[in-house]
Motif scaffolding. Structure first.
Motif, PDB file in Angstrom:
ATOM      1  N   ASN A 153       5.219   0.172   1.740  1.00 33.87           N
ATOM      2  CA  ASN A 153       5.001   1.521   1.031  1.00 33.87           C
ATOM      3  C   ASN A 153       4.211   1.169  -0.222  1.00 33.87           C
ATOM      4  OD1 ASN A 153       5.507   3.597  -1.254  1.00 33.87           O
ATOM      5  ND2 ASN A 153       7.027   4.220   0.757  1.00 33.87           N
ATOM      6  N   CYS A 204      -0.982   1.057  11.147  1.00 34.64           N
ATOM      7  CA  CYS A 204      -0.323  -0.354  11.723  1.00 34.64           C
ATOM      8  C   CYS A 204      -1.411  -0.973  12.537  1.00 34.64           C
ATOM      9  CB  CYS A 204       0.879   0.028  12.609  1.00 34.64           C
ATOM     10  SG  CYS A 204       2.215   0.907  11.721  1.00 34.64           S
ATOM     11  N   ALA A 216      10.727  -1.163   6.348  1.00 37.97           N
ATOM     12  CA  ALA A 216      10.079  -0.004   5.744  1.00 37.97           C
ATOM     13  C   ALA A 216      11.104   0.519   4.620  1.00 37.97           C
ATOM     14  CB  ALA A 216      10.159   1.058   6.810  1.00 37.97           C
ATOM     15  N   THR A 234       2.444   6.975  10.881  1.00 42.06           N
ATOM     16  CA  THR A 234       2.290   6.248   9.697  1.00 42.06           C
ATOM     17  C   THR A 234       0.636   6.467   9.135  1.00 42.06           C
ATOM     18  OG1 THR A 234       1.574   4.046  10.631  1.00 42.06           O
ATOM     19  CG2 THR A 234       4.007   4.533  10.315  1.00 42.06           C
ATOM     20  N   CYS A 239       3.203  -2.917  10.225  1.00 46.61           N
ATOM     21  CA  CYS A 239       2.776  -1.664   9.557  1.00 46.61           C
ATOM     22  C   CYS A 239       3.015  -2.122   8.324  1.00 46.61           C
ATOM     23  CB  CYS A 239       3.909  -0.681   9.791  1.00 46.61           C
ATOM     24  SG  CYS A 239       3.775  -0.166  11.331  1.00 46.61           S
TER      25      CYS A 239
END
Length: 566
Positions: free
Chosen positions: A172, A143, A183, A139, A169
């Protein structure tokens, strides 16, 4: 002999040779080099020679001779390692290629900066390792475990992060408002221009003119709003705005023309023709805004302009475009006042105001030469004259009725009634009659201010205080035996009614006058009646009727011996 070289075996082989064995004639290590050594002679970095006793050129990491470098030190390249690599390169073989970059950079020449939280990254920009405090190179090290709300990290302290594994995390960046639940699930959907479970697709992948779209995949997606000059059709694909729209501009969601239609068309998408009589019509209703001919007007251009307009031309509301013909004025070309005088072959009144330009015809005056102005003035005196005439008529009727009753009473006077000669005081002969009648319970009745009355057919003299100025004294009959009472008086029916009302009037606090001069002032001679009425005005009559009187109605007839003022 092992470990030595030269024809006489006088020099040792290199320390880096395995088992220190080398060929006698050229010092090349026969079994290879120990770890940390290199070259044919198995020298330490920066050294060269059969016995590794000579230093390599300055920027060489390893060399084969004093003139040729095998490898260069960091940031240098070339056969002699005397050329600098690009700034962010660790090593390079040329100015355009770096096999290794400094931390935080990537690319063929180390020109690309790695994501902020990456310690190192690959040439494609993905993180290879993360800085301290960050995790998940996949990522790009976005995170953070410090945002976890519990050791199990089931939720995060910031709504723009989601919990996954043992860390939090970020959502988007294409999630609307930057919030998500995972996610694959943006809380409020995607920002305009993106779609998909993770908002990973762009609307331009559906149609290059699409700006807002929806769907979970490329196959199921559709366009909702298009870029300027386009709109989604029934198939949800972007098509161009109608050419009949002004400047080809339309609403990017429904295709309605923003700036109206071109001449001759109407409807939201300008797909209907205006009436043949219209030059321009309303976009929503189709009503004419401009007519094809200047001689008509109205929503359907079917109403002719007034013939009093110059050239019979008018605006859409019927007002004349170029003014009025002669003898007419105003926006609607009304006729000039009929009493305006005429000049020489020109209009009689102002086209703008309607005022007479050459004065009035004989017998008329004013700005508009209106005869109605004289009629209006009569309205002020009409009510007053009418009131005066009415008053004269009423008074005349009252006088006539009074005279009629008086004559009638004189004609029907009883034969046995005698009225002796009045007092010698001639100046007071016209004094008003006064009577005060004692009730039956009183033994004596008093009479004053009259010549005589009859009691039991016997004349009885009474005193008049106007003449005597004395206190009232009961008067007896001639024989001294008769007691005059109310019932012994000879009174006709009308006198009886009047006296009963007089008694009621006195009992209720009424008043009356016994003053010759005051009463005279209230009497109007018939000959003077017209002059008296004409001297009055409306205010006088108004004040006359505003005077407060006792609430009693007592009719007075001519010939009665009682006179009251109310």
């Amino acid at each position: 002999m092992g470990g030595y070289r030269d024809t006489k075996c006088t020099y040792n082989c290199s320390e880096g040779c395995i088992d220190k064995l080398c060929r006698q004639n050229d010092a090349v290590c026969t079994l290879g080099c120990q770890p940390g050594y290199s070259s044919a002679y198995c020298c330490q970095p920066g050294m060269v020679g059969w016995s590794c006793e000579i230093n390599c050129p300055t920027n060489c990491a390893t060399c084969t001779s004093l003139t040729e470098c095998q490898t260069c030190k960091e940031a240098f390249y070339g056969s002699q390692c005397n050329q600098n690599c690009p700034e962010m390169c660790k090593t390079c073989t040329s100015p355009s290629y770096c096999p290794a970059c400094k931390n935080g950079y990537s690319g063929d020449s180390c020109q690309r900066r790695c994501p902020d939280k990456c310690l190192t990254c690959n040439n494609d920009g993905t993180c290879h390792a993360c800085k301290d405090g960050f995790s998940r190179p996949d990522t790009n090290c976005q995170c953070l475990s410090t945002l976890c709300m519990s050791p199990e990290c089931r939720s995060c302290a910031n709504s723009s992060y989601y919990a996954e594994g043992s860390t939090c995390c970020p959502c988007n960046i294409n999630c609307k408002h930057g919030t998500c639940k995972s996610a694959y699930h943006c809380t409020d959907g995607c920002e305009d221009g993106f779609f998909g479970p993770k908002c990973e697709f762009q609307c331009t992948q559906i149609n290059k003119e699409c700006s807002v779209c929806s769907g979970d995949s490329l196959e199921s997606s559709f366009c909702k709003t298009c870029t300027n000059g386009y709109y989604p059709d029934t198939k949800r694909t972007c098509v161009q705005c109608s050419k009949l729209c002004v400047e080809d501009q339309c609403n990017s969601s429904n295709g309605h023309c923003k700036k109206g239609c071109k001449y001759g068309f109407w409807n939201p998408k300008c797909d209907r023709n205006c009436s043949e009589k219209c030059a321009v019509c309303n976009q929503d209703s189709g009503d004419c805004l401009t007519c094809s001919l200047t001689s008509v007007f109205g929503a359907n251009c079917d109403m002719p302009c007034s013939k009093t307009c110059v050239d019979a031309s008018c605006h859409m509301n019927g007002t004349c475009t170029n003014g009025c013909i002669s003898d007419y004025y105003g926006p609607s070309c009304e006729q000039c006042p009929i009493h305006c005088a005429r000049g020489a072959n020109v209009t009689r009144c102002s086209h703008a105001t309607g005022l007479c330009l050459f004065g009035c015809n004989e017998g008329f005056k004013g700005d508009g030469c209106m005869e109605a102005l004289k009629l209006d003035n009569s309205k002020d005196t009409g009510p007053a004259i009418g009131g005066a005439v009415a008053a004269v008529v009423v008074v005349s009727i009252v006088v006539a009725v009074g005279l009629f009753i008086f004559v009638r009473r004189r004609t029907h006077r009883p034969k046995n009634e005698t009225i002796p000669e009045a007092s010698n005081n001639a100046s007071n002969s016209s004094a008003p009659v006064y009577a005060s009648v004692q009730r039956r319970e009183h033994p004596v009745s008093e009479y004053e201010n009259t010549s005589s009355v009859k009691a039991n057919n016997t004349p009885v003299q009474v005193h008049n205080p106007v003449y005597t100025n004395s206190r009232l004294i009961p008067v007896s009959t001639r024989d001294g035996n008769s007691i005059i009472t109310e019932d012994s008086l000879e009174i006709d029916e009308w006198d009886s009614i009047d006296r009963n009302k007089a008694i009621i009037f006195e009992e209720n606090g009424g008043g009356y006058y016994n003053n010759n001069e005051i009463v005279k002032a209230l009497n109007i001679q018939v000959a003077e009646l017209k002059k008296f009425v004409m001297s009055k005005n409306m205010d006088c009559f108004k004040k006359e009727f505003e005077v407060k009187h006792f609430n009693i109605s007592l009719p007075i007839r001519l010939g009665t011996s009682l006179k009251f003022r109310f």
